[in-house]
Design an enzyme around this catalytic site. Structure first.
Site, mmCIF file in Angstrom:
data_model
loop_
_atom_site.group_PDB
_atom_site.id
_atom_site.type_symbol
_atom_site.label_atom_id
_atom_site.label_comp_id
_atom_site.label_asym_id
_atom_site.label_seq_id
_atom_site.Cartn_x
_atom_site.Cartn_y
_atom_site.Cartn_z
ATOM 1 N N ARG A 170 0.840 -1.214 0.000
ATOM 2 C CA ARG A 170 0.000 0.000 0.000
ATOM 3 C C ARG A 170 0.874 1.263 0.000
ATOM 4 N NH1 ARG A 170 -2.968 -3.653 -0.536
ATOM 5 N NH2 ARG A 170 -5.114 -3.875 0.173
ATOM 6 N N SER A 245 -10.247 -0.477 3.415
ATOM 7 C CA SER A 245 -9.465 -0.612 4.652
ATOM 8 C C SER A 245 -8.982 0.760 5.092
ATOM 9 C CB SER A 245 -8.237 -1.489 4.417
ATOM 10 O OG SER A 245 -8.622 -2.747 3.952
ATOM 11 N N GLU A 350 -4.201 4.114 6.368
ATOM 12 C CA GLU A 350 -3.906 3.845 4.962
ATOM 13 C C GLU A 350 -4.535 4.903 4.050
ATOM 14 O OE1 GLU A 350 -4.218 2.457 1.226
ATOM 15 O OE2 GLU A 350 -5.857 1.532 2.313
HETATM 16 N N1 EPU Z 1 -10.250 -10.289 10.693
HETATM 17 C C1 EPU Z 1 -10.938 -10.331 11.889
HETATM 18 N N2 EPU Z 1 -11.980 -9.464 12.072
HETATM 19 C C2 EPU Z 1 -12.365 -8.574 11.127
HETATM 20 C C3 EPU Z 1 -11.662 -8.527 9.895
HETATM 21 C C4 EPU Z 1 -10.603 -9.400 9.706
HETATM 22 O O1 EPU Z 1 -10.627 -11.108 12.779
HETATM 23 O O2 EPU Z 1 -13.316 -7.824 11.373
HETATM 24 C C5 EPU Z 1 -9.122 -11.236 10.487
HETATM 25 C C6 EPU Z 1 -9.572 -12.647 10.112
HETATM 26 O O3 EPU Z 1 -8.657 -13.525 10.710
HETATM 27 C C7 EPU Z 1 -9.376 -12.679 8.611
HETATM 28 C C8 EPU Z 1 -8.160 -11.804 8.446
HETATM 29 O O4 EPU Z 1 -8.335 -10.767 9.419
HETATM 30 O O5 EPU Z 1 -9.130 -13.962 8.132
HETATM 31 C C9 EPU Z 1 -7.999 -11.199 7.075
HETATM 32 O O6 EPU Z 1 -9.169 -10.488 6.697
HETATM 33 P P1 EPU Z 1 -9.460 -10.145 5.160
HETATM 34 O O7 EPU Z 1 -9.287 -11.345 4.321
HETATM 35 O O8 EPU Z 1 -10.773 -9.432 5.091
HETATM 36 O O9 EPU Z 1 -8.283 -9.199 4.742
HETATM 37 P P2 EPU Z 1 -7.602 -7.947 5.439
HETATM 38 O O10 EPU Z 1 -6.208 -8.308 5.784
HETATM 39 O O11 EPU Z 1 -8.468 -7.416 6.541
HETATM 40 C C10 EPU Z 1 -6.614 -7.000 3.224
HETATM 41 C C11 EPU Z 1 -6.619 -5.715 2.456
HETATM 42 C C12 EPU Z 1 -7.940 -5.533 1.710
HETATM 43 C C13 EPU Z 1 -8.125 -6.712 0.769
HETATM 44 C C14 EPU Z 1 -8.090 -8.005 1.585
HETATM 45 C C15 EPU Z 1 -8.131 -9.230 0.713
HETATM 46 C C16 EPU Z 1 -5.153 -4.216 3.668
HETATM 47 C C17 EPU Z 1 -5.052 -2.969 4.502
HETATM 48 N N3 EPU Z 1 -6.388 -4.589 3.346
HETATM 49 O O12 EPU Z 1 -7.611 -6.891 4.247
HETATM 50 O O13 EPU Z 1 -7.835 -4.359 0.935
HETATM 51 O O14 EPU Z 1 -9.337 -6.601 0.050
HETATM 52 O O15 EPU Z 1 -6.850 -8.086 2.342
HETATM 53 O O16 EPU Z 1 -6.925 -9.379 0.020
HETATM 54 O O17 EPU Z 1 -4.135 -4.801 3.323
HETATM 55 C C18 EPU Z 1 -8.265 -2.018 0.914
HETATM 56 O O18 EPU Z 1 -7.053 -1.844 0.867
HETATM 57 O O19 EPU Z 1 -9.082 -1.051 0.920
HETATM 58 C C19 EPU Z 1 -8.800 -3.368 0.995
HETATM 59 C C20 EPU Z 1 -10.109 -3.613 1.139
#
Ligand code: EPU
Length: 354
Positions: A170, A245, A350
């Site tokens: 990012r 995010s 971010e």
């Molecule tokens: N999780 C929780 N609670 C929550 C949300 C997430 O416990 O409310 C934990 C869970 O363990 C889950 C893990 O976080 O398995 C990962 O969650 P998710 O797959 O939704 O991905 P993320 O790491 O929260 C990142 C990106 C997203 C992208 C997703 C999928 C960043 C800052 N965000 O989110 O990007 O869509 O991975 O690849 O890296 C964005 O940048 O705007 C965005 C949406």
């Protein structure tokens, strides 16, 4: 409100307009002057007479905490052109004002591979390299070839290669040394015409494909799955204001991770292998989902007036209706402080807070 229009060359400049429909958070901030630009010549004409500007793309990574007493330049350059082809690759030049997801769908219709995991990300093509947008195991840098930009101070045109963009998680040079210095006018992508390199390693994609009994997925299958996964947990900005995010997922040292894991054995993590030539570290580090940390602190689904934390994804802050940018920002600061107090981890924002 007094409403008066002025002109730069042939361009109509509007005064005192609401930006509510120009940012996906739906914040009702006022621009003292506003102009939509759809040609590079117009852009250069404006820069010759006006430097107190704010560049607005799709407004999807932006939190407006104040009115803007500047000339807001809405980049509305349009066009998608194939500029070169080889047997297996195609080079596509996309103007900055094209909508990101429309471009992804165009690529998929033409069976050009590489962008399918990045389906349904809000925003425009011109701002996508600034934060090196990413999702489901792919980042824009993986298909990026070059970009064209205009230097704001001089009006000079410049081409940036991939190396010169200094892409990171990012992150890019446009969020650091060159922040606010260039306007990106077009991006050239290198996509595959055949032998697509599919990335289905991200857990949710593989599971969804299995559920649908798809053994040999096409890029369209992957795009469809990604669209469904996103729709199932991320709020549609047309219905609830948000900017995806709000924070980055923090990266912590092995030492700090092991201590945290002792206290929280269920903590989710991604291990990042140290590469030998890494400038930063020779030790493995650990990326922790910020959504998990925020959820553990009890914020998931909480609402404070019209500002809130999304009920299905705690990493996403939302504007239920008429929250101000300052209310959203105050909530973000409260979350940062609570996560710091509870876990000793600093969450970096971010989204571009203005
Ligand atoms: N999780 C929780 N609670 C929550 C949300 C997430 O416990 O409310 C934990 C869970 O363990 C889950 C893990 O976080 O398995 C990962 O969650 P998710 O797959 O939704 O991905 P993320 O790491 O929260 C990142 C990106 C997203 C992208 C997703 C999928 C960043 C800052 N965000 O989110 O990007 O869509 O991975 O690849 O890296 C964005 O940048 O705007 C965005 C949406």
């Amino acid at each position: 409100m007094h409403f008066q229009n002025t002109r730069i060359s042939n361009l109509k400049i509007q005064q005192n307009i609401s930006l509510k429909n120009y940012n996906t958070f739906g914040i009702d901030a006022i621009a003292s002057r506003f102009v939509s630009v759809n040609s590079i010549d117009d852009l250069i004409d404006i820069l010759a007479v006006e430097q107190n500007i704010f560049i607005l793309g799709g407004g999807s990574n932006l939190l407006l905490t104040n009115d803007l007493n500047k000339l807001v330049l809405h980049i509305d350059l349009k066009g998608i052109d194939t500029i070169k082809e080889t047997e297996n690759e195609v080079f596509i030049k996309v103007q900055a004002g094209e909508n990101w997801h429309d471009f992804v769908l165009w690529a998929i219709e033409n069976d050009f591979g590489g962008l399918e995991n990045l389906s349904l990300i809000p925003g425009n093509v011109g701002t996508s390299p600034i934060q090196n947008i990413g999702a489901y195991g792919v980042e824009i840098k993986d298909c990026f070839y070059k970009l064209k930009a205009i230097e704001i101070v001089t009006g000079n045109r410049r081409v940036f290669t991939k190396d010169e963009c200094e892409f990171g998680y990012r992150n890019s040079v446009f969020k650091n040394e060159l922040k606010g210095k260039y306007i990106i006018t077009s991006v050239i992508f290198k996509l595959t015409k055949q032998h697509h390199k599919l990335n289905t390693t991200y857990g949710a994609i593989q599971t969804e494909l299995e559920k649908r009994e798809i053994k040999e997925p096409t890029i369209k299958d992957i795009s469809d799955v990604v669209i469904d996964i996103r729709n199932s947990k991320l709020p549609n900005p047309k219905e609830i204001g948000n900017s995806g995010s709000f924070f980055k997922n923090p990266v912590i040292s092995k030492e700090q991770f092991l201590q945290l894991q002792k206290k929280n054995p269920q903590i989710p993590f991604y291990e990042i292998k140290a590469t030998q030539n890494s400038k930063l570290t020779t030790h493995n580090s650990f990326k922790i989902p910020a959504g998990w940390l925020i959820e553990q602190c009890g914020f998931k689904g909480k609402r404070f007036g019209d500002a809130g934390v999304h009920e299905k994804q705690a990493l996403v802050l939302v504007n239920y209706d008429n929250a101000t940018g300052q209310e959203i920002y105050a909530l973000a600061q409260k979350i940062q402080q609570t996560v710091l107090d509870s876990f000793g981890i600093e969450l970096a924002i971010e989204v571009n807070v203005v």
